[in-house]
Design a protein around this motif. Structure first.
Motif, mmCIF file in Angstrom:
data_model
loop_
_atom_site.group_PDB
_atom_site.id
_atom_site.type_symbol
_atom_site.label_atom_id
_atom_site.label_comp_id
_atom_site.label_asym_id
_atom_site.label_seq_id
_atom_site.Cartn_x
_atom_site.Cartn_y
_atom_site.Cartn_z
ATOM 1 N N LEU A 76 -7.118 -0.556 -2.490
ATOM 2 C CA LEU A 76 -6.522 -1.883 -2.674
ATOM 3 C C LEU A 76 -7.351 -2.959 -1.984
ATOM 4 O O LEU A 76 -7.580 -4.033 -2.546
ATOM 5 N N GLU A 77 -7.810 -2.680 -0.778
ATOM 6 C CA GLU A 77 -8.622 -3.663 -0.059
ATOM 7 C C GLU A 77 -9.976 -3.849 -0.737
ATOM 8 O O GLU A 77 -10.529 -4.950 -0.740
ATOM 9 N N HIS A 78 -10.505 -2.771 -1.329
ATOM 10 C CA HIS A 78 -11.752 -2.914 -2.093
ATOM 11 C C HIS A 78 -11.533 -3.803 -3.310
ATOM 12 O O HIS A 78 -12.378 -4.651 -3.629
ATOM 13 N N PHE A 79 -10.407 -3.635 -3.989
ATOM 14 C CA PHE A 79 -10.100 -4.490 -5.139
ATOM 15 C C PHE A 79 -10.021 -5.955 -4.716
ATOM 16 O O PHE A 79 -10.495 -6.847 -5.422
ATOM 17 N N ALA A 110 0.827 -1.200 0.000
ATOM 18 C CA ALA A 110 0.000 0.000 0.000
ATOM 19 C C ALA A 110 0.865 1.255 0.000
ATOM 20 O O ALA A 110 0.541 2.243 -0.669
ATOM 21 N N ALA A 111 1.965 1.219 0.737
ATOM 22 C CA ALA A 111 2.856 2.375 0.793
ATOM 23 C C ALA A 111 3.497 2.639 -0.563
ATOM 24 O O ALA A 111 3.598 3.799 -1.005
ATOM 25 N N GLU A 112 3.934 1.594 -1.244
ATOM 26 C CA GLU A 112 4.542 1.753 -2.564
ATOM 27 C C GLU A 112 3.523 2.268 -3.578
ATOM 28 O O GLU A 112 3.827 3.127 -4.408
ATOM 29 N N CYS A 113 2.307 1.744 -3.512
ATOM 30 C CA CYS A 113 1.252 2.191 -4.416
ATOM 31 C C CYS A 113 0.914 3.652 -4.154
ATOM 32 O O CYS A 113 0.736 4.441 -5.089
ATOM 33 N N GLU A 142 3.812 -7.854 5.869
ATOM 34 C CA GLU A 142 3.449 -6.821 4.907
ATOM 35 C C GLU A 142 2.458 -7.387 3.902
ATOM 36 O O GLU A 142 2.633 -8.479 3.379
ATOM 37 N N ARG A 143 1.400 -6.630 3.631
ATOM 38 C CA ARG A 143 0.409 -7.039 2.643
ATOM 39 C C ARG A 143 0.867 -6.566 1.273
ATOM 40 O O ARG A 143 1.109 -5.371 1.064
ATOM 41 N N ARG A 181 -1.225 6.916 2.103
ATOM 42 C CA ARG A 181 -1.171 5.466 2.290
ATOM 43 C C ARG A 181 -2.543 4.925 2.696
ATOM 44 O O ARG A 181 -2.970 3.867 2.232
ATOM 45 N N VAL A 182 -3.256 5.662 3.547
ATOM 46 C CA VAL A 182 -4.582 5.222 4.005
ATOM 47 C C VAL A 182 -5.552 5.143 2.828
ATOM 48 O O VAL A 182 -6.311 4.180 2.681
ATOM 49 N N SER A 183 -5.516 6.158 1.965
ATOM 50 C CA SER A 183 -6.412 6.172 0.806
ATOM 51 C C SER A 183 -6.088 5.031 -0.153
ATOM 52 O O SER A 183 -6.988 4.311 -0.610
#
Length: 219
Positions: free
Chosen positions: A191-194, A173-176, A213-214, A184-186
């Motif tokens: 990502l979790e919705h996907f 998530a941080a890299e994205c 790490e996810r 990062r929160v957004s």
């Protein structure tokens, strides 16, 4: 009422999926099966409108069950629900006539979207005496859009930005977030919705210490 047969070798998973169906207005579970043979038998006995079909069954592959149903007298519609991610299985489900392919684990919202899609098709086709080209186009073009059904606070534009970023390869998530210029929160919310809707997969990468790490990648 649209009737559903749930097929899964895991009793608890079958119970969860049955609960998801029961929560959806207009749908009713008429039976559950835990083997391929039971699935074929119950389809003949119960004549469900829809089968939620697992691939990993103890006595026969789910794709063999799908072929058996296609050659049977009832021939219900099928949504595959499975942990199988190999392309051959996905292709086999498509060639076997499955309406959709949901990868476990998924949330209620992901299944709900597909059940609602099926209800739309079911209602539309039932109402038609004969189908013109415009009717066919409407039925076959009625699949949910990639950005449809976004939770409150998420937008289609940002969803597509996150998806485009994720096409570069697996990332956290941080890299994205850094690549898409988002917080990062957004980024993690998208990502979790996907993941919840089957558009992306997630795996855990364990380090020496701390929480794993996810890591996300597009389906």
């Amino acid at each position: 009422m649209i009737t559903v047969l749930v097929v899964d070798d895991d009793f608890m998973v079958a119970r969860v999926h049955s609960g998801y169906v029961a929560r959806t207005p207009g749908f009713a579970v008429v039976g559950t099966a835990h083997t391929g043979a039971d699935a074929v038998r119950l389809v003949d006995e119960l004549a469900p409108d829809l089968v939620l079909l697992d691939i990993y069954l103890p006595d026969m592959p789910g794709l063999d069950v799908l072929r058996a149903l296609r050659n049977g007298a009832v021939d219900p519609d099928v949504i595959v629900i499975t942990a199988a991610t190999d392309v051959d299985t996905v292709r086999g489900a498509m060639r076997g006539g499955a309406l959709h392919y949901l990868i476990k684990p998924f949330t209620y919202s992901a299944l709900h979207d597909q059940l609602q899609h099926f209800a739309t098709l079911h209602t539309r086709l039932t109402a038609l005496g004969s189908a013109g080209q415009s009717d066919v186009d409407e039925v076959f073009g009625a699949r949910p859009r990639a950005g449809a059904g976004l939770p409150k606070g998420l937008t289609e534009q940002t969803a597509e930005l996150v998806a485009s970023t994720l096409r570069e390869g697996e990332m956290s998530a941080a890299e994205c977030a850094a690549a898409a210029h988002l917080s990062r929160v957004s980024a993690r919310r998208y990502l979790e919705h996907f993941v919840a809707t089957g558009r992306a997969h997630v795996r855990l990468r364990y380090g020496a210490t701390g929480r794993p790490e996810r890591r996300y990648r597009l389906s």
